[in-house]
Design an enzyme around this catalytic site. Sequence first.
Site, PDB file in Angstrom:
ATOM      1  CG  ASP A 176      -0.287  -0.492   2.494  1.00  0.00           C
ATOM      2  OD1 ASP A 176       0.957  -0.533   2.542  1.00  0.00           O
ATOM      3  OD2 ASP A 176      -1.010  -0.827   3.446  1.00  0.00           O
ATOM      4  CG  ASN A 195      -8.598  -0.819  12.107  1.00  0.00           C
ATOM      5  OD1 ASN A 195      -7.659  -1.535  11.743  1.00  0.00           O
ATOM      6  ND2 ASN A 195      -8.995   0.242  11.436  1.00  0.00           N
ATOM      7  CG  HIS A 254      -5.616  -1.754   8.982  1.00  0.00           C
ATOM      8  ND1 HIS A 254      -5.635  -0.396   9.206  1.00  0.00           N
ATOM      9  CD2 HIS A 254      -4.319  -2.125   9.166  1.00  0.00           C
ATOM     10  CE1 HIS A 254      -4.412   0.014   9.497  1.00  0.00           C
ATOM     11  NE2 HIS A 254      -3.599  -1.005   9.485  1.00  0.00           N
ATOM     12  CD  GLU A 262      -8.355   1.348   7.674  1.00  0.00           C
ATOM     13  OE1 GLU A 262      -8.294   0.471   8.561  1.00  0.00           O
ATOM     14  OE2 GLU A 262      -7.637   2.358   7.689  1.00  0.00           O
TER      15      GLU A 262
HETATM   16  C1  F6R Z   1       1.617  -1.138   6.091  1.00  0.00           C
HETATM   17  C2  F6R Z   1       0.301  -1.767   6.246  1.00  0.00           C
HETATM   18  C3  F6R Z   1      -0.435  -1.729   7.537  1.00  0.00           C
HETATM   19  C4  F6R Z   1       0.459  -2.001   8.743  1.00  0.00           C
HETATM   20  C5  F6R Z   1      -0.343  -1.939  10.049  1.00  0.00           C
HETATM   21  C6  F6R Z   1       0.526  -2.116  11.266  1.00  0.00           C
HETATM   22  O1  F6R Z   1       2.124  -1.328   4.777  1.00  0.00           O
HETATM   23  O2  F6R Z   1      -0.200  -2.294   5.302  1.00  0.00           O
HETATM   24  O3  F6R Z   1      -1.482  -2.668   7.493  1.00  0.00           O
HETATM   25  O4  F6R Z   1       1.038  -3.264   8.626  1.00  0.00           O
HETATM   26  O5  F6R Z   1      -0.997  -0.703  10.149  1.00  0.00           O
HETATM   27  O6  F6R Z   1       1.447  -1.080  11.350  1.00  0.00           O
HETATM   28  P1  F6R Z   1       2.589  -1.063  12.468  1.00  0.00           P
HETATM   29  O7  F6R Z   1       3.505  -2.187  12.167  1.00  0.00           O
HETATM   30  O8  F6R Z   1       3.254   0.275  12.286  1.00  0.00           O
HETATM   31  O9  F6R Z   1       1.902  -1.205  13.770  1.00  0.00           O
END
Ligand code: F6R
Length: 235
Positions: A67, A136, A138, A143
């Site tokens: 992403d 959450n 995701h 989301e």
């Molecule tokens: C990032 C992504 C997100 C993160 C998630 C956890 O490319 O796709 O889904 O993996 O938000 O982020 P951290 O590791 O910063 O807690």
Amino acid sequence: MRIVKVKNYEQLSQMATDIIAGRIRQKQDLVLGLSAGSTPILTYQLLAQEHQQTGLDFSKTKTFNLDEYYGLSPTHSQSYRYFMEKHFFSKINLKKENIHFLNGLIKNPSKECQKYEQEIKKAGGVDLQILGIGHNGHIGFNEPGSSFNSKTRVVKLDRQTIITNSRNFKAAERIPQKALTIGIQTIMSAKEIILLAGKNKKRIISKVLKSEITSDIPATVLKKHPNCTIIVEMN
Ligand code: F6R
């Protein structure tokens, strides 16, 4: 879905590194799906160390990141492209032409997203997908409420995601409200998935494990995947 509990962040990162390095050694032209975010930072460091010390060879590896923030240029210090360059790409021998990234500045995002799906297909699909998880539930930027049939697209970020990720932005900076993300169906088509969850994700992981499969908690879809491992830090 396998759950592997580890004692600390170092063990989590070492286990992820061993799996990724092992797959690259088995198949040099591995197609690797990558995640940004704080959780895999040490894994990327350890993989770079493997490259420097043992010659782990990325020259044939292809990567597809999950992403990117919509509206951020690849050189913006908070873009995921910049993050990957800093923590990983600049330290290994991955070829530029084998790095695939969604372009946050693209004028026609739906065309860009379709192109990304085609590029993944052309590469033969993702062999190993690395994921993190949001508080959450995701995965990527899919989301809560995202369809399990979703493909690469533009999404509106959840309020909680914007609040959590705002820690990385300077006070005066406008935090992106949208992102480009590969879809849940795209993630599920990977041959193997590893989800990394640090101790700050214990709550959401236990929710995922207890819950039925529901789009309200996107990561629950992983229970349907034939080869998915969750490595979770539990201490
Ligand atoms: C990032 C992504 C997100 C993160 C998630 C956890 O490319 O796709 O889904 O993996 O938000 O982020 P951290 O590791 O910063 O807690």
